[in-house]
Scaffold this motif. Structure first.
Motif, PDB file in Angstrom:
ATOM      1  N   ILE A 195       0.826  -1.202   0.000  1.00 29.85           N
ATOM      2  CA  ILE A 195       0.000   0.000   0.000  1.00 29.85           C
ATOM      3  C   ILE A 195       0.865   1.258   0.000  1.00 29.85           C
ATOM      4  CG2 ILE A 195      -1.613   1.337   1.416  1.00 29.85           C
ATOM      5  CD1 ILE A 195      -2.799  -1.429   2.247  1.00 29.85           C
ATOM      6  N   ALA A 196       1.946   1.256   0.772  1.00 27.34           N
ATOM      7  CA  ALA A 196       2.851   2.403   0.782  1.00 27.34           C
ATOM      8  C   ALA A 196       3.427   2.646  -0.612  1.00 27.34           C
ATOM      9  CB  ALA A 196       3.968   2.173   1.794  1.00 27.34           C
ATOM     10  N   TRP A 197       3.751   1.566  -1.324  1.00 28.04           N
ATOM     11  CA  TRP A 197       4.265   1.682  -2.688  1.00 28.04           C
ATOM     12  C   TRP A 197       3.193   2.255  -3.618  1.00 28.04           C
ATOM     13  CZ3 TRP A 197       2.663  -1.406  -6.979  1.00 28.04           C
ATOM     14  CH2 TRP A 197       3.434  -1.241  -8.136  1.00 28.04           C
ATOM     15  N   LEU A 198       1.950   1.792  -3.496  1.00 27.10           N
ATOM     16  CA  LEU A 198       0.870   2.337  -4.310  1.00 27.10           C
ATOM     17  C   LEU A 198       0.712   3.831  -4.072  1.00 27.10           C
ATOM     18  CD1 LEU A 198      -2.092  -0.211  -4.176  1.00 27.10           C
ATOM     19  CD2 LEU A 198      -0.691   0.381  -6.155  1.00 27.10           C
ATOM     20  N   ASN A 199       0.795   4.241  -2.816  1.00 22.72           N
ATOM     21  CA  ASN A 199       0.647   5.661  -2.508  1.00 22.72           C
ATOM     22  C   ASN A 199       1.765   6.499  -3.105  1.00 22.72           C
ATOM     23  OD1 ASN A 199      -1.825   5.781  -1.085  1.00 22.72           O
ATOM     24  ND2 ASN A 199      -0.860   4.920   0.729  1.00 22.72           N
ATOM     25  N   SER A 200       2.946   5.916  -3.262  1.00 16.77           N
ATOM     26  CA  SER A 200       4.043   6.641  -3.903  1.00 16.77           C
ATOM     27  C   SER A 200       3.786   6.834  -5.396  1.00 16.77           C
ATOM     28  CB  SER A 200       5.366   5.888  -3.701  1.00 16.77           C
ATOM     29  OG  SER A 200       5.436   4.719  -4.524  1.00 16.77           O
ATOM     30  N   LYS A 201       2.909   6.007  -5.970  1.00 16.29           N
ATOM     31  CA  LYS A 201       2.578   6.107  -7.383  1.00 16.29           C
ATOM     32  C   LYS A 201       1.588   7.231  -7.672  1.00 16.29           C
ATOM     33  CE  LYS A 201       4.885   2.579  -9.066  1.00 16.29           C
ATOM     34  NZ  LYS A 201       5.905   2.759 -10.156  1.00 16.29           N
ATOM     35  N   VAL A 202       0.806   7.593  -6.676  1.00 19.58           N
ATOM     36  CA  VAL A 202      -0.252   8.588  -6.884  1.00 19.58           C
ATOM     37  C   VAL A 202      -0.188   9.661  -5.800  1.00 19.58           C
ATOM     38  CG1 VAL A 202      -1.824   7.143  -8.207  1.00 19.58           C
ATOM     39  CG2 VAL A 202      -1.836   6.977  -5.730  1.00 19.58           C
ATOM     40  N   PRO A 203       0.983  10.326  -5.628  1.00 15.90           N
ATOM     41  CA  PRO A 203       1.139  11.263  -4.514  1.00 15.90           C
ATOM     42  C   PRO A 203       0.277  12.512  -4.632  1.00 15.90           C
ATOM     43  CG  PRO A 203       2.990  11.430  -6.020  1.00 15.90           C
ATOM     44  CD  PRO A 203       2.193  10.241  -6.469  1.00 15.90           C
ATOM     45  N   LYS A 204      -0.228  12.812  -5.843  1.00 20.85           N
ATOM     46  CA  LYS A 204      -0.978  14.045  -6.031  1.00 20.85           C
ATOM     47  C   LYS A 204      -2.465  13.897  -5.728  1.00 20.85           C
ATOM     48  CE  LYS A 204       2.205  15.876  -9.515  1.00 20.85           C
ATOM     49  NZ  LYS A 204       2.351  16.376 -10.907  1.00 20.85           N
ATOM     50  N   LEU A 205      -2.913  12.694  -5.445  1.00 20.63           N
ATOM     51  CA  LEU A 205      -4.324  12.508  -5.129  1.00 20.63           C
ATOM     52  C   LEU A 205      -4.671  13.210  -3.823  1.00 20.63           C
ATOM     53  CD1 LEU A 205      -5.113   8.778  -5.992  1.00 20.63           C
ATOM     54  CD2 LEU A 205      -5.825  10.817  -7.229  1.00 20.63           C
ATOM     55  N   GLN A 206      -5.783  13.905  -3.833  1.00 25.06           N
ATOM     56  CA  GLN A 206      -6.239  14.581  -2.631  1.00 25.06           C
ATOM     57  C   GLN A 206      -6.950  13.580  -1.724  1.00 25.06           C
ATOM     58  OE1 GLN A 206      -5.633  17.912  -1.909  1.00 25.06           O
ATOM     59  NE2 GLN A 206      -4.310  17.697  -3.702  1.00 25.06           N
ATOM     60  N   THR A 207      -6.572  13.544  -0.459  1.00 24.74           N
ATOM     61  CA  THR A 207      -7.175  12.610   0.484  1.00 24.74           C
ATOM     62  C   THR A 207      -7.081  13.154   1.893  1.00 24.74           C
ATOM     63  OG1 THR A 207      -7.012  10.381   1.438  1.00 24.74           O
ATOM     64  CG2 THR A 207      -4.981  11.353   0.602  1.00 24.74           C
ATOM     65  N   SER A 208      -8.060  12.786   2.700  1.00 26.17           N
ATOM     66  CA  SER A 208      -8.040  13.188   4.110  1.00 26.17           C
ATOM     67  C   SER A 208      -7.286  12.178   4.957  1.00 26.17           C
ATOM     68  CB  SER A 208      -9.483  13.323   4.638  1.00 26.17           C
ATOM     69  OG  SER A 208     -10.180  12.096   4.498  1.00 26.17           O
TER      70      SER A 208
END
Length: 277
Positions: free
Chosen positions: A143-156
């Protein structure tokens, strides 16, 4: 509860509710699935709502850990259309060099590398099987790797757009608006899932490729049977004091995390929307 827990456990992912709010409905009235990147899993938006979590005392196969029943409000979110597959998880391993710990060192069950990828023949049916032999920390690393792929997504969500589902979110998604033991009814029936007694060609013998059985009303495949699925929550013996807002229960025995859904080797009693281990 003493569950016949298989070591074949997989990653199951969702996106934070804020990401889903902007998704447009299709002509049929359903919100379409989407991918945030070429390596990202296909996701299905799940509408928010209220549901009764847990099982009634009359439900066949029920364990005490499934009660007391309680009403939970869940915000909208998105969940993987399918279990994360060997092919998808192999991309993560190839890019990062991450090595999951053996899930059964005595039997020699572990992920094996050949060059930069996992030893899976391209195009084989095995590539489409769920990624198994993974612990909760392996799921978090992916999951941490996936988040590095889409760092510009807005999320709370402080950790990024992707995370494990909470136990409440998982059950809400598995039920897909139903109140029966399984989303297709109270009886296990024939050929609805893969378990030791579910009436499919895979029962108690093989893990089925992801998406081998029909989806539930939310468009999610393999929520019940085939392989156990990780959630974010710490383990608690029952629901006394459980959150009512759908968030992860981060109190209890946090050396253990909650598994849901049952597997190919489990009896039908474990393949129910409320079953937990």
């Amino acid at each position: 509860m003493r569950a016949a827990v298989s070591t074949l456990c997989l990653v199951f992912l969702l996106i934070a509710a804020a990401r889903v709010a902007s998704s447009a409905a299709s002509a049929e009235g359903h919100v379409p699935s989407f991918r945030d990147c070429s390596e990202c899993p296909e996701m299905v938006p799940v509408p928010g709502g209220d549901f009764v979590m847990g099982s009634p005392v009359s439900e066949r196969g029920r364990f005490d850990s499934e009660g007391p029943q309680h009403r939970v409000s869940v915000r909208q979110f998105a969940l993987g259309t399918y279990d994360v597959t060997i092919r998808e998880f192999s991309i993560f391993l190839g890019e990062t060099g991450y090595q999951p710990a053996p899930c059964d060192p005595i039997a020699g069950l572990s992920w094996t590398f050949r060059g930069r990828g996992v030893a899976v023949a391209p195009g084989s049916a095995l590539e489409q099987e769920p990624a198994t032999c993974l612990n909760w920390y392996d799921a978090k690393a992916y999951i941490a790797w996936l988040n590095s792929k889409v760092p510009k997504l807005q999320t709370s969500h402080s950790g990024g757009a992707y995370r494990l589902p909470t136990e409440a979110e998982w059950e809400y998604a598995a039920r897909a608006g139903t109140k029966t033991a399984r989303w297709w009814g109270n009886s296990v029936g024939q050929g609805q899932a893969n378990c030791n007694g579910c009436g499919s060609e895979f029962d108690g013998i093989l893990i089925a490729p992801a998406g081998s059985f029909r989806a539930n009303a939310f468009g999610l495949y393999d929520m019940l049977g085939n392989v156990w699925q990780w959630t974010e929550d710490c383990w608690n013996e029952n629901y006394v004091g459980a959150p009512a807002d759908g968030v992860a229960w981060e109190r209890g025995d946090c050396t253990k995390r909650v598994l849901r859904g049952g597997s190919w080797s489990n009896l039908p009693e474990f393949v129910r929307s409320a079953s937990r281990s």
